[in-house]
Motif scaffolding. Structure first.
Motif, PDB file in Angstrom:
ATOM      1  N   LEU A   6       0.883  -1.031   0.096  1.00 19.41           N
ATOM      2  CA  LEU A   6       0.171   0.067   0.016  1.00 19.41           C
ATOM      3  C   LEU A   6       0.955   1.177  -0.067  1.00 19.41           C
ATOM      4  O   LEU A   6       1.944   1.394   0.977  1.00 19.41           O
ATOM      5  CB  LEU A   6      -0.898  -0.048   1.344  1.00 19.41           C
ATOM      6  CG  LEU A   6      -1.843  -1.024   1.356  1.00 19.41           C
ATOM      7  CD1 LEU A   6      -2.678  -1.037   2.486  1.00 19.41           C
ATOM      8  CD2 LEU A   6      -2.936  -1.318   0.435  1.00 19.41           C
ATOM      9  N   HIS A   7       0.312   2.351  -0.586  1.00 17.71           N
ATOM     10  CA  HIS A   7       0.976   3.569  -0.570  1.00 17.71           C
ATOM     11  C   HIS A   7       0.285   4.229   0.463  1.00 17.71           C
ATOM     12  O   HIS A   7      -0.593   4.510   0.526  1.00 17.71           O
ATOM     13  CB  HIS A   7       0.744   4.281  -2.013  1.00 17.71           C
ATOM     14  CG  HIS A   7       1.550   3.609  -3.237  1.00 17.71           C
ATOM     15  ND1 HIS A   7       2.531   4.062  -3.677  1.00 17.71           N
ATOM     16  CD2 HIS A   7       0.850   2.601  -4.010  1.00 17.71           C
ATOM     17  CE1 HIS A   7       2.936   3.084  -4.763  1.00 17.71           C
ATOM     18  NE2 HIS A   7       1.831   2.349  -5.195  1.00 17.71           N
ATOM     19  N   CYS A   8       1.240   5.138   1.086  1.00 19.13           N
ATOM     20  CA  CYS A   8       0.853   5.878   2.257  1.00 19.13           C
ATOM     21  C   CYS A   8       1.197   7.235   2.064  1.00 19.13           C
ATOM     22  O   CYS A   8       2.090   7.664   1.915  1.00 19.13           O
ATOM     23  CB  CYS A   8       1.426   5.407   3.623  1.00 19.13           C
ATOM     24  SG  CYS A   8       1.030   6.393   5.004  1.00 19.13           S
ATOM     25  N   GLN A   9      -0.154   8.152   1.997  1.00 21.04           N
ATOM     26  CA  GLN A   9       0.077   9.643   1.777  1.00 21.04           C
ATOM     27  C   GLN A   9      -0.161  10.079   3.176  1.00 21.04           C
ATOM     28  O   GLN A   9      -0.921   9.798   3.802  1.00 21.04           O
ATOM     29  CB  GLN A   9      -1.000  10.020   0.726  1.00 21.04           C
ATOM     30  CG  GLN A   9      -1.080   9.355  -0.550  1.00 21.04           C
ATOM     31  CD  GLN A   9       0.310   9.504  -1.239  1.00 21.04           C
ATOM     32  OE1 GLN A   9       0.860  10.712  -1.215  1.00 21.04           O
ATOM     33  NE2 GLN A   9       0.752   8.401  -1.973  1.00 21.04           N
ATOM     34  N   THR A  10       0.554  11.283   3.343  1.00 13.70           N
ATOM     35  CA  THR A  10       0.629  11.648   4.614  1.00 13.70           C
ATOM     36  C   THR A  10       0.453  13.362   4.808  1.00 13.70           C
ATOM     37  O   THR A  10       0.862  14.027   3.691  1.00 13.70           O
ATOM     38  CB  THR A  10       2.145  11.797   5.360  1.00 13.70           C
ATOM     39  OG1 THR A  10       2.332  10.449   5.350  1.00 13.70           O
ATOM     40  CG2 THR A  10       2.186  12.245   6.801  1.00 13.70           C
ATOM     41  N   LEU A  11      -0.389  13.813   5.549  1.00  7.22           N
ATOM     42  CA  LEU A  11      -0.913  15.273   5.750  1.00  7.22           C
ATOM     43  C   LEU A  11      -0.560  15.850   6.996  1.00  7.22           C
ATOM     44  O   LEU A  11      -1.070  14.879   7.994  1.00  7.22           O
ATOM     45  CB  LEU A  11      -2.485  15.586   5.307  1.00  7.22           C
ATOM     46  CG  LEU A  11      -2.954  16.845   5.553  1.00  7.22           C
ATOM     47  CD1 LEU A  11      -2.282  17.717   4.402  1.00  7.22           C
ATOM     48  CD2 LEU A  11      -4.548  17.028   5.165  1.00  7.22           C
ATOM     49  N   LEU A  12       0.091  16.555   7.338  1.00  4.98           N
ATOM     50  CA  LEU A  12       0.430  17.091   8.523  1.00  4.98           C
ATOM     51  C   LEU A  12      -0.293  18.596   9.186  1.00  4.98           C
ATOM     52  O   LEU A  12      -0.397  19.300   8.155  1.00  4.98           O
ATOM     53  CB  LEU A  12       2.001  17.581   8.526  1.00  4.98           C
ATOM     54  CG  LEU A  12       2.637  18.256   9.758  1.00  4.98           C
ATOM     55  CD1 LEU A  12       2.536  17.465  11.140  1.00  4.98           C
ATOM     56  CD2 LEU A  12       4.054  18.686   9.304  1.00  4.98           C
ATOM     57  N   ASP A  13      -0.436  18.133  10.322  1.00  8.37           N
ATOM     58  CA  ASP A  13      -1.036  19.453  10.876  1.00  8.37           C
ATOM     59  C   ASP A  13       0.025  19.915  11.959  1.00  8.37           C
ATOM     60  O   ASP A  13       0.186  19.419  12.984  1.00  8.37           O
ATOM     61  CB  ASP A  13      -2.223  19.000  11.646  1.00  8.37           C
ATOM     62  CG  ASP A  13      -3.111  20.328  12.404  1.00  8.37           C
ATOM     63  OD1 ASP A  13      -2.395  21.425  12.668  1.00  8.37           O
ATOM     64  OD2 ASP A  13      -3.825  20.116  13.422  1.00  8.37           O
ATOM     65  N   PHE A  18       0.603  22.667  13.648  1.00  8.61           N
ATOM     66  CA  PHE A  18       0.040  23.330  15.170  1.00  8.61           C
ATOM     67  C   PHE A  18      -0.219  22.164  16.079  1.00  8.61           C
ATOM     68  O   PHE A  18       0.000  22.364  17.294  1.00  8.61           O
ATOM     69  CB  PHE A  18      -1.107  24.091  14.863  1.00  8.61           C
ATOM     70  CG  PHE A  18      -0.995  25.136  13.778  1.00  8.61           C
ATOM     71  CD1 PHE A  18      -0.165  26.315  13.998  1.00  8.61           C
ATOM     72  CD2 PHE A  18      -1.331  24.957  12.412  1.00  8.61           C
ATOM     73  CE1 PHE A  18       0.101  27.462  13.209  1.00  8.61           C
ATOM     74  CE2 PHE A  18      -1.236  26.236  11.660  1.00  8.61           C
ATOM     75  CZ  PHE A  18      -0.788  27.123  11.932  1.00  8.61           C
ATOM     76  N   GLN A  19      -0.553  20.855  15.515  1.00 10.96           N
ATOM     77  CA  GLN A  19      -0.811  19.854  16.687  1.00 10.96           C
ATOM     78  C   GLN A  19       0.272  18.739  16.595  1.00 10.96           C
ATOM     79  O   GLN A  19      -0.031  17.617  17.489  1.00 10.96           O
ATOM     80  CB  GLN A  19      -2.283  19.481  16.470  1.00 10.96           C
ATOM     81  CG  GLN A  19      -3.328  20.239  16.822  1.00 10.96           C
ATOM     82  CD  GLN A  19      -3.642  20.714  18.257  1.00 10.96           C
ATOM     83  OE1 GLN A  19      -2.615  21.459  18.911  1.00 10.96           O
ATOM     84  NE2 GLN A  19      -4.397  19.879  18.996  1.00 10.96           N
ATOM     85  N   SER A  20       0.909  18.916  15.518  1.00  8.42           N
ATOM     86  CA  SER A  20       1.961  17.718  15.294  1.00  8.42           C
ATOM     87  C   SER A  20       1.064  16.355  15.086  1.00  8.42           C
ATOM     88  O   SER A  20       1.482  15.396  15.784  1.00  8.42           O
ATOM     89  CB  SER A  20       2.725  17.542  16.449  1.00  8.42           C
ATOM     90  OG  SER A  20       3.809  18.663  16.670  1.00  8.42           O
ATOM     91  N   HIS A  21      -0.018  16.412  14.444  1.00  7.63           N
ATOM     92  CA  HIS A  21      -0.772  15.270  14.019  1.00  7.63           C
ATOM     93  C   HIS A  21      -0.562  15.051  12.582  1.00  7.63           C
ATOM     94  O   HIS A  21      -0.534  16.097  11.685  1.00  7.63           O
ATOM     95  CB  HIS A  21      -2.306  15.582  14.344  1.00  7.63           C
ATOM     96  CG  HIS A  21      -2.576  15.629  15.794  1.00  7.63           C
ATOM     97  ND1 HIS A  21      -3.796  16.197  16.399  1.00  7.63           N
ATOM     98  CD2 HIS A  21      -1.851  15.296  16.872  1.00  7.63           C
ATOM     99  CE1 HIS A  21      -3.735  16.187  17.660  1.00  7.63           C
ATOM    100  NE2 HIS A  21      -2.677  15.736  17.901  1.00  7.63           N
ATOM    101  N   PHE A  22      -0.517  13.724  12.265  1.00  4.86           N
ATOM    102  CA  PHE A  22      -0.273  13.223  10.765  1.00  4.86           C
ATOM    103  C   PHE A  22      -1.607  12.438  10.424  1.00  4.86           C
ATOM    104  O   PHE A  22      -2.193  11.622  11.217  1.00  4.86           O
ATOM    105  CB  PHE A  22       0.584  12.438  10.799  1.00  4.86           C
ATOM    106  CG  PHE A  22       2.045  13.076  11.133  1.00  4.86           C
ATOM    107  CD1 PHE A  22       2.721  13.511  10.056  1.00  4.86           C
ATOM    108  CD2 PHE A  22       2.367  13.019  12.288  1.00  4.86           C
ATOM    109  CE1 PHE A  22       3.926  13.993  10.533  1.00  4.86           C
ATOM    110  CE2 PHE A  22       3.620  13.649  12.734  1.00  4.86           C
ATOM    111  CZ  PHE A  22       4.319  14.260  11.685  1.00  4.86           C
ATOM    112  N   LEU A  23      -2.218  12.651   9.207  1.00  9.47           N
ATOM    113  CA  LEU A  23      -3.151  11.810   8.615  1.00  9.47           C
ATOM    114  C   LEU A  23      -2.736  11.083   7.766  1.00  9.47           C
ATOM    115  O   LEU A  23      -2.116  11.302   6.486  1.00  9.47           O
ATOM    116  CB  LEU A  23      -4.252  12.755   7.966  1.00  9.47           C
ATOM    117  CG  LEU A  23      -5.331  12.161   7.173  1.00  9.47           C
ATOM    118  CD1 LEU A  23      -6.302  11.257   7.876  1.00  9.47           C
ATOM    119  CD2 LEU A  23      -6.230  13.201   6.491  1.00  9.47           C
ATOM    120  N   LEU A  24      -2.747   9.880   7.979  1.00 16.45           N
ATOM    121  CA  LEU A  24      -2.293   8.687   7.124  1.00 16.45           C
ATOM    122  C   LEU A  24      -3.203   8.204   6.134  1.00 16.45           C
ATOM    123  O   LEU A  24      -4.099   7.502   6.752  1.00 16.45           O
ATOM    124  CB  LEU A  24      -1.521   7.603   7.865  1.00 16.45           C
ATOM    125  CG  LEU A  24      -0.285   8.217   8.796  1.00 16.45           C
ATOM    126  CD1 LEU A  24       0.303   6.966   9.585  1.00 16.45           C
ATOM    127  CD2 LEU A  24       0.646   9.002   8.181  1.00 16.45           C
TER     128      LEU A  24
END
Length: 281
Positions: free
Chosen positions: A239-246, A248-254
């Motif tokens: 699987l390919h994993c795309q990452t979006l970073l917030d 301000f909160q140091s949270h990652f959407l994977l």
């Protein structure tokens, strides 16, 4: 701090009516007459009964706990300022912000809510899973069952070797180095007394493997473009994993996807039907 029941009820009603079904990934039916979300829709998102939530909007019922207030703030897609205001109205001090915060920002939450048919999760910089889509749970298991340091995948990797079973054996050595590298980055960024420092101390005392990897002083290792899982039901998934970073909160959407037409793509479709049935407890 005393609860402000009138203020709490008014604020909840206003935020519920301002949030539209599309904001949380729900279809807008042709017969919908409610302005914003229905009470039962909010209650379901907050994992509480519709009656409990309704009583809060009616200025009655029990004094909500901090856990309940946090769930409501998340369910209503509140900003950090709105979340803090809600906590004060409910008679609680607001939780910490920044890297210690587990409150997912409204923007990240809106994107996440539109991914319910895709394996996706929101994690902290220490690999602690905050939210998972149903297919994300089917892929890697329900991460909400973990407490304490075990919430961190990097910590579990060294403290519980059984956690590696879902990952291809050829990737184990690199993943261990990558988790240690990420923990070192967090420790350097936040210093002694941080959660990263606590996890490091625990692992240094517990795991000879971690000590060996830690002594290599590696920094800046990043995940491979393709992640390989060995699922107990459908077998190998690439699987390919795309990452979006917030930031301000140091949270990652994977977000995990498979190449259309590939064997992994077909297996992912099968997994959406099988669900969590084949995963260990």
């Amino acid at each position: 701090m005393a609860i402000d029941r009138a203020g709490l009820a008014a604020f909840l009603r206003h935020r519920r009516e301002a949030l539209q079904p599309e904001d949380i990934g729900l279809p807008r039916g042709p017969r919908r007459r409610t302005t914003g979300l229905r009470r039962e829709e909010v209650a379901a998102r907050c994992n509480m009964s519709a009656d409990y939530y309704a009583r809060l909007e009616q200025e009655r019922g029990p004094h909500p706990s901090e856990q309940m207030v946090a769930a409501i703030a998340q369910g209503l897609h509140l900003s950090l300022d709105e979340r803090d205001h809600l906590f004060r109205l409910a008679g609680h001090s607001p939780p910490a912000r920044g890297v210690l915060s587990e409150h997912v920002s409204p923007g990240l939450a809106r994107i996440f809510d539109r991914l319910q048919d895709t394996p996706a999760e929101i994690v902290t910089e220490l690999g602690e899973t905050l939210r998972q889509t149903p297919l994300g749970v089917a892929l890697t298991g329900d991460a909400s069952r973990y407490t304490g340091p075990e919430r961190s995948l990097g910590y579990r990797w060294f403290a519980d070797p059984g956690s590696r079973a879902l990952y291809h054996p050829d990737d184990h050595a690199f993943l261990g180095r990558m988790f240690a590298s990420g923990l070192r980055e967090a420790l350097t960024r936040h210093g002694q007394g941080s959660r990263a420092a606590h996890y490091t101390e625990l692992l240094l005392a517990r795991s000879a493997e971690f000590r060996a990897v830690w002594e290599a002083q590696e920094i800046g290792l990043r995940p491979h473009e393709v992640k390989r899982y060995v699922h107990p039901s459908v077998g190998l998934l690439e699987l390919h994993c795309q990452t979006l970073l917030d930031p301000f909160q140091s949270h990652f959407l994977l977000v995990y996807t498979a190449t259309p037409g590939s064997e992994s793509y077909e297996k992912l479709q099968l997994l959406s039907v099988i669900g969590t049935a084949a995963l260990p407890g």
